[in-house]
Design a protein around this motif. Sequence first.
Motif, PDB file in Angstrom:
ATOM      1  N   GLY A 190       0.799  -1.222   0.000  1.00  0.00           N
ATOM      2  CA  GLY A 190       0.000   0.000   0.000  1.00  0.00           C
ATOM      3  C   GLY A 190       0.829   1.267   0.000  1.00  0.00           C
ATOM      4  O   GLY A 190       0.283   2.371   0.129  1.00  0.00           O
ATOM      5  N   LEU A 191       2.150   1.138  -0.149  1.00  0.00           N
ATOM      6  CA  LEU A 191       3.053   2.283  -0.197  1.00  0.00           C
ATOM      7  C   LEU A 191       3.666   2.412  -1.580  1.00  0.00           C
ATOM      8  O   LEU A 191       3.768   1.427  -2.312  1.00  0.00           O
ATOM      9  CB  LEU A 191       4.188   2.106   0.818  1.00  0.00           C
ATOM     10  N   SER A 192       4.112   3.617  -1.921  1.00  0.00           N
ATOM     11  CA  SER A 192       4.900   3.746  -3.138  1.00  0.00           C
ATOM     12  C   SER A 192       6.192   2.972  -2.942  1.00  0.00           C
ATOM     13  O   SER A 192       6.647   2.762  -1.805  1.00  0.00           O
ATOM     14  CB  SER A 192       5.215   5.211  -3.433  1.00  0.00           C
ATOM     15  N   TYR A 193       6.799   2.535  -4.035  1.00  0.00           N
ATOM     16  CA  TYR A 193       8.004   1.725  -3.925  1.00  0.00           C
ATOM     17  C   TYR A 193       9.108   2.478  -3.191  1.00  0.00           C
ATOM     18  O   TYR A 193       9.760   1.934  -2.293  1.00  0.00           O
ATOM     19  CB  TYR A 193       8.478   1.306  -5.318  1.00  0.00           C
ATOM     20  N   ALA A 194       9.322   3.734  -3.551  1.00  0.00           N
ATOM     21  CA  ALA A 194      10.376   4.524  -2.906  1.00  0.00           C
ATOM     22  C   ALA A 194      10.106   4.683  -1.412  1.00  0.00           C
ATOM     23  O   ALA A 194      11.035   4.603  -0.597  1.00  0.00           O
ATOM     24  CB  ALA A 194      10.490   5.891  -3.572  1.00  0.00           C
ATOM     25  N   ASP A 195       8.855   4.880  -1.035  1.00  0.00           N
ATOM     26  CA  ASP A 195       8.520   5.042   0.377  1.00  0.00           C
ATOM     27  C   ASP A 195       8.695   3.734   1.148  1.00  0.00           C
ATOM     28  O   ASP A 195       9.104   3.744   2.318  1.00  0.00           O
ATOM     29  CB  ASP A 195       7.094   5.548   0.542  1.00  0.00           C
ATOM     30  N   LEU A 197      10.919   1.308   0.516  1.00  0.00           N
ATOM     31  CA  LEU A 197      12.348   1.120   0.774  1.00  0.00           C
ATOM     32  C   LEU A 197      12.845   2.091   1.842  1.00  0.00           C
ATOM     33  O   LEU A 197      13.636   1.713   2.714  1.00  0.00           O
ATOM     34  CB  LEU A 197      13.152   1.317  -0.510  1.00  0.00           C
ATOM     35  N   ARG A 198      12.376   3.320   1.778  1.00  0.00           N
ATOM     36  CA  ARG A 198      12.837   4.334   2.739  1.00  0.00           C
ATOM     37  C   ARG A 198      12.419   3.990   4.158  1.00  0.00           C
ATOM     38  O   ARG A 198      13.248   4.029   5.085  1.00  0.00           O
ATOM     39  CB  ARG A 198      12.281   5.706   2.350  1.00  0.00           C
ATOM     40  N   THR A 199      11.148   3.629   4.351  1.00  0.00           N
ATOM     41  CA  THR A 199      10.633   3.440   5.706  1.00  0.00           C
ATOM     42  C   THR A 199      10.936   2.058   6.284  1.00  0.00           C
ATOM     43  O   THR A 199      11.065   1.911   7.501  1.00  0.00           O
ATOM     44  CB  THR A 199       9.114   3.673   5.759  1.00  0.00           C
ATOM     45  N   ARG A 200      11.080   1.058   5.416  1.00  0.00           N
ATOM     46  CA  ARG A 200      11.251  -0.309   5.911  1.00  0.00           C
ATOM     47  C   ARG A 200      12.695  -0.807   5.872  1.00  0.00           C
ATOM     48  O   ARG A 200      13.025  -1.786   6.525  1.00  0.00           O
ATOM     49  CB  ARG A 200      10.357  -1.274   5.116  1.00  0.00           C
ATOM     50  N   ILE A 201      13.551  -0.132   5.084  1.00  0.00           N
ATOM     51  CA  ILE A 201      14.943  -0.579   4.985  1.00  0.00           C
ATOM     52  C   ILE A 201      15.926   0.544   5.293  1.00  0.00           C
ATOM     53  O   ILE A 201      16.744   0.432   6.208  1.00  0.00           O
ATOM     54  CB  ILE A 201      15.236  -1.171   3.582  1.00  0.00           C
ATOM     55  N   PHE A 202      15.843   1.656   4.569  1.00  0.00           N
ATOM     56  CA  PHE A 202      16.877   2.681   4.682  1.00  0.00           C
ATOM     57  C   PHE A 202      16.856   3.395   6.031  1.00  0.00           C
ATOM     58  O   PHE A 202      17.907   3.543   6.677  1.00  0.00           O
ATOM     59  CB  PHE A 202      16.737   3.714   3.557  1.00  0.00           C
TER      60      PHE A 202
END
Length: 389
Positions: A190-195, A197-202
């Motif tokens: 339910g998130l944009s791909y960039a978001d 990666l940012r919130t769950r990994i970076f």
Amino acid sequence: MLRAFLLLALFPSLLPALDTTKLEAIKPAMEAAVKAKQAAGIVTLVMEKGKVVHHEAVGLANISQGKAMGKDALFWIASMTKSINATAVMILVEEGKLSLDEPAAKWLPALGEAKLADGTAPEKAITLRHLLSHTAGIAFPPRKATDGASSLKAYVNELLKAPLAFQPGSDYEYGFGPTVSGRIVEIASGLSYADFLRTRIFEPLGMKDTGFYPDDALRARIPGTYTMNEDTHELQRAFNPFVTSDAEVRRTPEPGGGLFSTAADMGRFYALIAAGGELDGVRLLTAKSIQEMTTPTTAGDRPLPYAFGWQVNRPDQRVCGAMPVGSFGHGGAFATNGWVDAEHGIVTVFLVQNVLVPDSGKPRDAFQKIVMEAAGVEVKPPAKKKATK
């Protein structure tokens, strides 16, 4: 491989330590590579058991300006992105939001409509396992089909208009399966791909400089891309299609190769993988998921040096000849490379920005050879294949 992850996690003191005095040979070796015009500038990083034990920059980020390469230089890491993409997929698999072996059309119905070149439906449904390992039959499309796509959704819709190159699971062709899996990450989360990666990994890993859209401050740290002039044999500036005209001009995020990152950031990502999914109290995956993600796959009955977004050194198929069998990582189109020896808890990151520069792989090999010698690890030559009559 699971044993290696557990050994490192439970008994890190039992593993041999790198001889850091031997790592001092890295910088002069990289300086020699720059002098030989194998790169304008190079950043190298080594981590052991989650700690940085070497981080150096040599050469120039911009030859004409005489600008020195910085350790914090921001590189387009190209297909090194695929390993991060696979990690994103596995996070959602662990949460029960995705499955590796169910038909991926469950989340992306257009995959259920895919046809072969003769117009027939594939014998097997395409799965995330196929997409991540380049065995889905989704090959490279005509570039004009995806240039300028307004979103990852639109980008993937165009990709899926092309016929499958082969029956899913029957063959291997390096292509856009990982890109399609990135769109499924958007749908399932339910998130944009960039978001995602940012919130769950970076952000959890402290990868503060990694992303698809570098701002002006980050763009100032992007080194020039260089190629070799075939007449003068001098390095000259080359075009990087992922560096846009300014920060407000954004490309569609490419799960198969669109990220920018630094050696320090990528080192943290690889260190987490090497340690079985946890770094500095942050856990993203279980060791079992990492083993699944980094176990080489097959195409039909043919063994491949490829897993889910990771290249793997098999005994007779060595992607990185200076690294041991069972180690894994991924390279990028501009000669970047990140590699993990989980058995010894060692991470290597090698960053340049080269396009068709002769001998681009030699400094990487020299770098990794020094690291393995410092670890006291004997890396035997690849096993020769038996001749067939």
